[in-house]
Design a protein around this motif. Sequence first.
Motif, PDB file in Angstrom:
ATOM      1  N   GLN A 287       0.863  -0.803  -0.040  1.00 26.56           N
ATOM      2  CA  GLN A 287      -0.489   0.025   0.027  1.00 26.56           C
ATOM      3  C   GLN A 287       0.370   1.504  -0.423  1.00 26.56           C
ATOM      4  O   GLN A 287       0.384   2.397   0.756  1.00 26.56           O
ATOM      5  CB  GLN A 287      -0.564   0.200   0.709  1.00 26.56           C
ATOM      6  N   ALA A 288       1.946   1.257  -0.426  1.00 28.99           N
ATOM      7  CA  ALA A 288       2.752   2.448  -0.986  1.00 28.99           C
ATOM      8  C   ALA A 288       3.543   2.838   0.137  1.00 28.99           C
ATOM      9  O   ALA A 288       3.420   4.212   0.619  1.00 28.99           O
ATOM     10  CB  ALA A 288       1.777   3.688  -1.700  1.00 28.99           C
ATOM     11  N   ASP A 289       3.522   2.031   1.405  1.00 31.46           N
ATOM     12  CA  ASP A 289       4.781   1.916   2.166  1.00 31.46           C
ATOM     13  C   ASP A 289       6.000   2.515   2.356  1.00 31.46           C
ATOM     14  O   ASP A 289       6.643   1.853   1.508  1.00 31.46           O
ATOM     15  CB  ASP A 289       4.211   0.516   3.345  1.00 31.46           C
ATOM     16  N   TYR A 290       6.034   3.985   2.249  1.00 30.06           N
ATOM     17  CA  TYR A 290       7.674   4.553   2.208  1.00 30.06           C
ATOM     18  C   TYR A 290       8.339   3.640   3.217  1.00 30.06           C
ATOM     19  O   TYR A 290       9.911   4.534   2.528  1.00 30.06           O
ATOM     20  CB  TYR A 290       7.012   6.344   2.306  1.00 30.06           C
ATOM     21  N   GLU A 291       8.017   4.081   4.089  1.00 29.80           N
ATOM     22  CA  GLU A 291       8.509   3.507   5.738  1.00 29.80           C
ATOM     23  C   GLU A 291       9.376   2.327   5.460  1.00 29.80           C
ATOM     24  O   GLU A 291      10.489   1.847   4.950  1.00 29.80           O
ATOM     25  CB  GLU A 291       7.778   3.170   7.154  1.00 29.80           C
ATOM     26  N   PHE A 292       8.848   1.269   4.541  1.00 25.98           N
ATOM     27  CA  PHE A 292       9.219   0.097   4.439  1.00 25.98           C
ATOM     28  C   PHE A 292      10.008  -0.406   3.252  1.00 25.98           C
ATOM     29  O   PHE A 292      11.191  -0.192   2.942  1.00 25.98           O
ATOM     30  CB  PHE A 292       7.865  -0.932   2.832  1.00 25.98           C
ATOM     31  N   PHE A 293       9.648   0.841   2.182  1.00 31.51           N
ATOM     32  CA  PHE A 293      10.731   1.480   0.692  1.00 31.51           C
ATOM     33  C   PHE A 293      11.853   1.558   1.675  1.00 31.51           C
ATOM     34  O   PHE A 293      13.762   1.600   1.224  1.00 31.51           O
ATOM     35  CB  PHE A 293      10.575   2.048  -0.059  1.00 31.51           C
ATOM     36  N   ASP A 294      11.881   2.880   2.612  1.00 31.15           N
ATOM     37  CA  ASP A 294      12.883   3.484   3.459  1.00 31.15           C
ATOM     38  C   ASP A 294      14.553   1.894   4.915  1.00 31.15           C
ATOM     39  O   ASP A 294      14.827   2.099   4.678  1.00 31.15           O
ATOM     40  CB  ASP A 294      12.926   4.066   4.540  1.00 31.15           C
ATOM     41  N   ASP A 295      13.119   1.383   4.785  1.00 34.31           N
ATOM     42  CA  ASP A 295      13.916   0.057   5.212  1.00 34.31           C
ATOM     43  C   ASP A 295      14.833  -0.802   4.136  1.00 34.31           C
ATOM     44  O   ASP A 295      15.820  -1.434   4.473  1.00 34.31           O
ATOM     45  CB  ASP A 295      13.086  -0.934   6.330  1.00 34.31           C
ATOM     46  N   ILE A 296      14.351  -0.783   3.135  1.00 35.91           N
ATOM     47  CA  ILE A 296      15.078  -1.926   2.228  1.00 35.91           C
ATOM     48  C   ILE A 296      15.804  -0.986   2.087  1.00 35.91           C
ATOM     49  O   ILE A 296      17.520  -1.939   1.072  1.00 35.91           O
ATOM     50  CB  ILE A 296      13.663  -2.477   1.396  1.00 35.91           C
ATOM     51  N   ALA A 297      15.966   0.077   1.222  1.00 31.96           N
ATOM     52  CA  ALA A 297      16.964   0.715   1.439  1.00 31.96           C
ATOM     53  C   ALA A 297      18.327   0.650   2.109  1.00 31.96           C
ATOM     54  O   ALA A 297      19.393   0.532   1.592  1.00 31.96           O
ATOM     55  CB  ALA A 297      16.689   2.491   0.653  1.00 31.96           C
ATOM     56  N   LYS A 298      18.353   1.000   3.091  1.00 25.31           N
ATOM     57  CA  LYS A 298      18.446   0.802   4.328  1.00 25.31           C
ATOM     58  C   LYS A 298      19.514  -0.044   4.456  1.00 25.31           C
ATOM     59  O   LYS A 298      20.734  -0.951   4.601  1.00 25.31           O
ATOM     60  CB  LYS A 298      18.426   1.178   5.952  1.00 25.31           C
ATOM     61  N   GLY A 299      18.920  -1.535   4.105  1.00 22.17           N
ATOM     62  CA  GLY A 299      19.057  -2.744   4.333  1.00 22.17           C
ATOM     63  C   GLY A 299      19.600  -3.192   2.660  1.00 22.17           C
ATOM     64  O   GLY A 299      20.705  -4.178   2.871  1.00 22.17           O
TER      65      GLY A 299
END
Length: 179
Positions: A72-84
């Motif tokens: 659902q376009a979770d920007y926090e999820f994408f931030d976490d993936i980027a950090k990972g």
Amino acid sequence: MELKIVVSEDSFKSADAYDIVYSNISFINLVRDEGGVMGEVIHPDAIMSYYLDYYLAQYKNGNFSQIVWNTQADYEFFDDIAKGLEKIGAVQNLALLNKQVEVLKGLDETVLEAFCESDYFGTNPTRDLLKNDDFYNLEEDIVELNAKWLKNHPDLEVLSIEEMFVKAETLLDKKISRE
């Protein structure tokens, strides 16, 4: 109690990179299935590895648009993936993710909301706009990088299967059935 990334001895010794990633996932799922809360009893980097695998599976299955739709376009999820991706050294994958998140951020909020509430399949111009097949041509292997990172993590704890159950029981303060 100091949290650890818990994997099996067999997965640690395995030549198949996915085995250690999957062992981490299995331990997290065991703890979750038994009522554990990920952020409270699971090491943050274990969770990160878990979500990197989810991201990879989703991208392989349905491209970036599927991840957007499923989260659902979770920007926090994408931030976490980027950090990972940064932590494991997946430079190419990180660059592609950042590019795709910019495309996502460029969408009109009404269009994005309609996409997240629509059927994924069928005619869907927003889905098609969010797709990027460059992912399939990247030379980095997220599984290999994730596995190497896990194997060298300072908080890694390598245990037998029985010891993994005991560790989960200790974390949860309850007995777990060994079915």
